[in-house]
Design an enzyme around this catalytic site. Structure first.
Site, PDB file in Angstrom:
ATOM      1  N   HIS A  59      -9.982   1.554   0.551  1.00  0.00           N
ATOM      2  CA  HIS A  59      -9.811   0.405   1.444  1.00  0.00           C
ATOM      3  C   HIS A  59     -10.852   0.424   2.575  1.00  0.00           C
ATOM      4  O   HIS A  59     -10.500   0.258   3.749  1.00  0.00           O
ATOM      5  CB  HIS A  59      -8.399   0.379   2.026  1.00  0.00           C
ATOM      6  CG  HIS A  59      -7.871  -0.998   2.292  1.00  0.00           C
ATOM      7  ND1 HIS A  59      -8.566  -1.921   3.051  1.00  0.00           N
ATOM      8  CD2 HIS A  59      -6.732  -1.610   1.908  1.00  0.00           C
ATOM      9  CE1 HIS A  59      -7.863  -3.031   3.131  1.00  0.00           C
ATOM     10  NE2 HIS A  59      -6.747  -2.880   2.429  1.00  0.00           N
ATOM     11  N   HIS A  96       0.805  -1.221   0.000  1.00  0.00           N
ATOM     12  CA  HIS A  96       0.000   0.000   0.000  1.00  0.00           C
ATOM     13  C   HIS A  96       0.841   1.276   0.000  1.00  0.00           C
ATOM     14  O   HIS A  96       0.547   2.239   0.711  1.00  0.00           O
ATOM     15  CB  HIS A  96      -0.961   0.002   1.189  1.00  0.00           C
ATOM     16  CG  HIS A  96      -2.009  -1.065   1.130  1.00  0.00           C
ATOM     17  ND1 HIS A  96      -2.517  -1.547  -0.057  1.00  0.00           N
ATOM     18  CD2 HIS A  96      -2.651  -1.755   2.127  1.00  0.00           C
ATOM     19  CE1 HIS A  96      -3.429  -2.477   0.202  1.00  0.00           C
ATOM     20  NE2 HIS A  96      -3.522  -2.632   1.502  1.00  0.00           N
ATOM     21  N   GLU A 118     -11.511  -4.173  -3.056  1.00  0.00           N
ATOM     22  CA  GLU A 118     -10.585  -3.153  -3.527  1.00  0.00           C
ATOM     23  C   GLU A 118     -10.378  -3.276  -5.039  1.00  0.00           C
ATOM     24  O   GLU A 118      -9.721  -4.205  -5.506  1.00  0.00           O
ATOM     25  CB  GLU A 118      -9.253  -3.302  -2.799  1.00  0.00           C
ATOM     26  CG  GLU A 118      -9.377  -3.321  -1.283  1.00  0.00           C
ATOM     27  CD  GLU A 118      -8.196  -4.006  -0.626  1.00  0.00           C
ATOM     28  OE1 GLU A 118      -7.054  -3.540  -0.845  1.00  0.00           O
ATOM     29  OE2 GLU A 118      -8.399  -5.014   0.078  1.00  0.00           O
TER      30      GLU A 118
END
Length: 381
Positions: free
Chosen positions: A205, A134, A344
């Site tokens: 998210h 991420h 996602e």
């Protein structure tokens, strides 16, 4: 049938909703609790509402969705995402979380925390074993976005990611726009430009619990459908091997609706064992058509249905396998194992190191764009 406990919890949520004239949001948030400063930039809470009564609260810290209040089959409003009651709880020194966040510069994992672009190798920070997850330890979910536009139905945020940030090349200018539509959809649009070749992969998210009662219910009884006939198998570090494999005959086949908990424990299937449940990238059959549902989840307890649409080629579905009861969120609720599902939209994990996969390279003069829609309605049966 609903249990007495669930009725009590539902009543508590209804009571927490703001009355006319109240300073609280419908989901029970105090906007003043989100007025803060992080790295010399001001944070705040922004509330979107529509004529149907749906409400979405967003903070510019990490471009995060903090709450989503939607009606259940009885017309009671339920907050269906994990999050915190105050802005300081989102700060990394207090909680290491990506609840509701806008993720970048690269959502999901980059294997070995490195990639090569135009013959040059770039080294990224390792914050997930040997991998970069991420965007690294100071990814965009810990940045304060500027507010470019705001009204009752939409919020446009902007961020400048500097060259070399977490090892990624190029100065990148990012916009993310949240629009709440009249028909109870959250339309999220991402755009970015760069002054040097780089990679980019953005997503939201949010952690969904459509019962609105994560203190009482996991997502294991929810019904999941994914419009995908293939997935990307991974190694033990959850980095894709490069194979595109069929879901046929596996616990990952959700082409027809299946209860999430029905096959999540089938650890004889190696991908389930490696991920401790569902934490996989499905290769969507939608071919980038934003009008085709990519996935849907229904809570039998509330009748709330979430449908995801995206123009991305992949969808990471994660069932809160690493929630362990150590994080306390909104209304004092402790988030336990498998009390949420994340959906996602994305390019595939580790795509920078997989030349045959859809490219994630962004070059000067080009514009990155991505779109995800979270739509809500009620199933009455």
């Amino acid at each position: 049938m609903r249990t007495t406990l669930s009725l009590i919890a539902a009543a508590a949520l209804v009571l927490s909703c703001a009355a006319p004239g109240s300073s609280l949001t419908k989901s029970g948030l105090d906007p003043k609790a989100f007025d803060g400063v992080y790295n010399n930039s001001a944070t705040a809470l922004y509330t979107l509402v529509n004529d149907s009564g749906m409400e979405v609260c967003i903070t510019n810290f990490g471009g995060r969705i903090v709450s989503i209040a939607v009606p259940d089959r009885d017309g009671n409003y339920r907050d269906v995402v994990h999050g915190f009651d105050t802005i300081t709880e989102y700060f990394p020194e207090n909680n290491d979380s990506n609840f509701g966040a806008t993720i970048g510069r690269y959502a999901n994992r980059v294997g070995g925390a490195k990639f090569t672009l135009d013959g040059k190798e770039y080294i990224l920070p390792k914050n997930n074993g040997e991998n970069c997850l991420h965007g690294g330890p100071t990814g965009w979910h810990y940045s304060v976005f500027d507010v470019l536009e705001q009204d009752s139905s939409h919020l446009k945020l902007a961020l400048v990611s500097k060259d070399g940030e977490n090892g990624f090349p190029g100065n990148v200018n990012v916009n993310v726009t949240f629009t709440l539509t009249a028909d109870n959809k959250i339309d999220i649009r991402y755009e970015a430009t760069t002054d040097a070749p780089t990679i980019i992969n953005m997503t939201n998210h949010s952690y969904f619990n459509l019962s609105g009662e994560p203190e009482n219910f996991t997502v294991l009884d929810d019904i999941l459908q994914i419009n995908a006939g293939n997935f990307t198998p991974t190694d033990a570090g959850l980095i894709p091997t490069g194979e595109i494999a069929s879901v046929e005959g596996t616990p990952l086949d959700f082409r027809t609706p299946v209860r999430i908990g029905e096959r999540i424990g089938e650890t004889s299937f190696e991908p389930i064992a490696l991920a401790n449940g569902y934490d996989h990238n499905w290769v969507l059959d939608t071919n980038g058509d934003i009008t085709k549902p990519a996935a849907s989840v229904v809570s039998p307890r509330t009748g709330i249905r979430l449908t995801v649409y995206t123009d991305e080629p992949g969808l990471q579905v994660y069932t809160g396998n690493f929630l362990d009861g150590t994080v306390t969120g909104k209304r004092g609720v402790t988030y336990q194992y498998r009390t949420a599902i994340c959906l996602e939209s994305q390019h595939y994990p580790d795509s920078p190191n997989k030349e045959a996969w859809p490219t994630v390279v962004l070059r000067p003069g080009e514009k990155y764009s991505s779109r995800c829609i979270y739509g809500f309605d009620v199933v009455n049966e």
